[in-house]
Design a protein around this motif. Sequence first.
Motif, PDB file in Angstrom:
ATOM      1  N   ASN A  47      14.398  -2.895   1.394  1.00  0.00           N
ATOM      2  CA  ASN A  47      13.830  -1.733   1.626  1.00  0.00           C
ATOM      3  C   ASN A  47      13.645  -0.946   0.304  1.00  0.00           C
ATOM      4  O   ASN A  47      14.211  -1.348  -0.686  1.00  0.00           O
ATOM      5  CB  ASN A  47      14.595  -1.032   2.711  1.00  0.00           C
ATOM      6  N   SER A  76       0.746   2.008   4.963  1.00  0.00           N
ATOM      7  CA  SER A  76       1.724   2.857   4.622  1.00  0.00           C
ATOM      8  C   SER A  76       2.935   2.569   5.738  1.00  0.00           C
ATOM      9  O   SER A  76       2.594   2.129   6.898  1.00  0.00           O
ATOM     10  CB  SER A  76       1.189   4.322   4.957  1.00  0.00           C
ATOM     11  N   THR A  77       4.400   2.610   5.173  1.00  0.00           N
ATOM     12  CA  THR A  77       5.299   2.362   5.931  1.00  0.00           C
ATOM     13  C   THR A  77       6.318   3.412   5.961  1.00  0.00           C
ATOM     14  O   THR A  77       6.749   3.868   4.779  1.00  0.00           O
ATOM     15  CB  THR A  77       5.914   1.069   5.690  1.00  0.00           C
ATOM     16  N   HIS A  78       6.973   4.023   6.919  1.00  0.00           N
ATOM     17  CA  HIS A  78       8.052   4.832   6.665  1.00  0.00           C
ATOM     18  C   HIS A  78       9.364   4.357   7.135  1.00  0.00           C
ATOM     19  O   HIS A  78       9.528   3.397   7.956  1.00  0.00           O
ATOM     20  CB  HIS A  78       7.756   6.089   7.626  1.00  0.00           C
ATOM     21  N   ALA A  81      10.365   2.192  10.505  1.00  0.00           N
ATOM     22  CA  ALA A  81       9.215   1.400  11.125  1.00  0.00           C
ATOM     23  C   ALA A  81       9.504  -0.226  10.852  1.00  0.00           C
ATOM     24  O   ALA A  81      10.385  -0.473  10.220  1.00  0.00           O
ATOM     25  CB  ALA A  81       8.011   1.738  10.304  1.00  0.00           C
ATOM     26  N   ALA A  84       5.993  -4.448   7.746  1.00  0.00           N
ATOM     27  CA  ALA A  84       4.594  -4.881   7.672  1.00  0.00           C
ATOM     28  C   ALA A  84       4.259  -5.844   6.738  1.00  0.00           C
ATOM     29  O   ALA A  84       5.075  -6.143   6.195  1.00  0.00           O
ATOM     30  CB  ALA A  84       3.757  -3.524   7.342  1.00  0.00           C
ATOM     31  N   TRP A  91       0.943  -0.562  -1.525  1.00  0.00           N
ATOM     32  CA  TRP A  91       1.160   0.048   0.018  1.00  0.00           C
ATOM     33  C   TRP A  91       2.182   1.045  -0.135  1.00  0.00           C
ATOM     34  O   TRP A  91       3.413   1.106  -0.795  1.00  0.00           O
ATOM     35  CB  TRP A  91       2.229  -1.092   0.413  1.00  0.00           C
ATOM     36  N   ILE A  93       5.037   3.770   0.699  1.00  0.00           N
ATOM     37  CA  ILE A  93       6.272   3.435   1.481  1.00  0.00           C
ATOM     38  C   ILE A  93       7.218   4.330   0.983  1.00  0.00           C
ATOM     39  O   ILE A  93       7.110   5.226   0.038  1.00  0.00           O
ATOM     40  CB  ILE A  93       6.915   2.053   0.611  1.00  0.00           C
ATOM     41  N   ALA A  97      12.523   2.539   3.939  1.00  0.00           N
ATOM     42  CA  ALA A  97      11.421   1.905   4.554  1.00  0.00           C
ATOM     43  C   ALA A  97      11.469   0.246   4.172  1.00  0.00           C
ATOM     44  O   ALA A  97      11.662  -0.006   3.034  1.00  0.00           O
ATOM     45  CB  ALA A  97       9.909   2.396   4.485  1.00  0.00           C
ATOM     46  N   PRO A 100       7.095  -4.326   2.698  1.00  0.00           N
ATOM     47  CA  PRO A 100       6.097  -5.042   3.338  1.00  0.00           C
ATOM     48  C   PRO A 100       6.205  -6.412   2.696  1.00  0.00           C
ATOM     49  O   PRO A 100       6.385  -6.613   1.534  1.00  0.00           O
ATOM     50  CB  PRO A 100       4.949  -4.372   3.209  1.00  0.00           C
TER      51      PRO A 100
END
Length: 406
Positions: A47, A76-78, A81, A84, A91, A93, A97, A100
Amino acid sequence: MILYEKAVAMLQAVNPLGTIRLPAQDACGYVLAETVASRVQIPPFANSAMDGFAVRAEDVAAASVSEPVVLTIAGSTHAGAQPASGEGGAWEIMTGAPMPSGYDSVVKIEDVAVAKSHVQLSSPVDMGSHVRNAGEDFADQDEIASVGTLLTPYHIMALAAIGQKRVSVYRRPEITIFNTGQELVEDADVTLKPGQIRNANGPYLMAALQEMGYVPRYACAIADEPEHFERCLEAALPQADIVISTGAVSAGKHDFIPDSLRALGADILFHKVAIRPGKPILYARFSEGTHYFGLPGNPISTAVGLRFFVKPLLRSLQNRSPETPIMARLLTPSPKKKGFRFFRKAYISVAAGGELQLQILDGQESFKIHPMLRANGWAVMTENADGNEPGEAIAVYPLTSNQWAL
């Protein structure tokens, strides 16, 4: 009379108490009776350590101020989540998170210029930068704590992180306290008559044991009446692992405790140890397993008895290793009687060069409480010499368990 080392060896040789299982979050201050290892990886997944953008390091290896690299924002990732999957670009982030798939590094938000759908980087990024890898903190089967570990809030944090719900710990000893002496007055509102003093030892022992994490029971103060003492002790024995009394263990007319203990079937393992203060200390055991300490009645003798006799037994009953002192340089001469171990009220400080230094305080008499308000440690002078000189390294111990104990 025996030497201190022989006396404390008896206390360190006892078997630990039984064990109980507790919820991990309730086990702080208990001692582990099992070795706990992680069965998972922490973090459980790779992460981001920063808010920013996940990238592939090779894509931005040539980035410079004169020739920045521009990448398209692919997603986008939080935190929280699902992981991805991306195919290049950058990306977005957030901290915590999941990384990905397809990206190996994170660039901090402060280090990029963000347009509507693109980011611009003016410097390369090291492979793996700002990424917390799976298992980087704890790998599967990493030891969290071993048998005999006193659990701290940091252990509880680790146990919670790995999902350990319950742990096996040694139960805490049940402790009962008596004070003896017809001169003692319990009620602070009572005006003292000639010959009377207030009971300081009972409140001290209760507070000191509570500060160590135990829940002692205060029985009562008993006048110098053996029959009353024996009735109270018989009532306390079934529910006590340790009984501590103060007073009535010396050689005076009213020092009845040794005879009362024998009458009740106790085995007196030692009575009088070559120490100052606290020489008349007594230690006995009952056949049912209860340990008994008769501490001298002067307040500092009581404190020495708790700190250097009761505490080693408490550690043994919970399967903890013996306490280790630290060393400090003596500042002034300290004469003593050869053949006796002296426990002296001391103030430990840090010298200009960073070394610990030791000052022996005035007021070493065993009835004087006032110097303890300045002291922050005990200096232990061994039996071998008739004094110690400035510059000698002396073993020192903290006054209480929550200072600087090792």
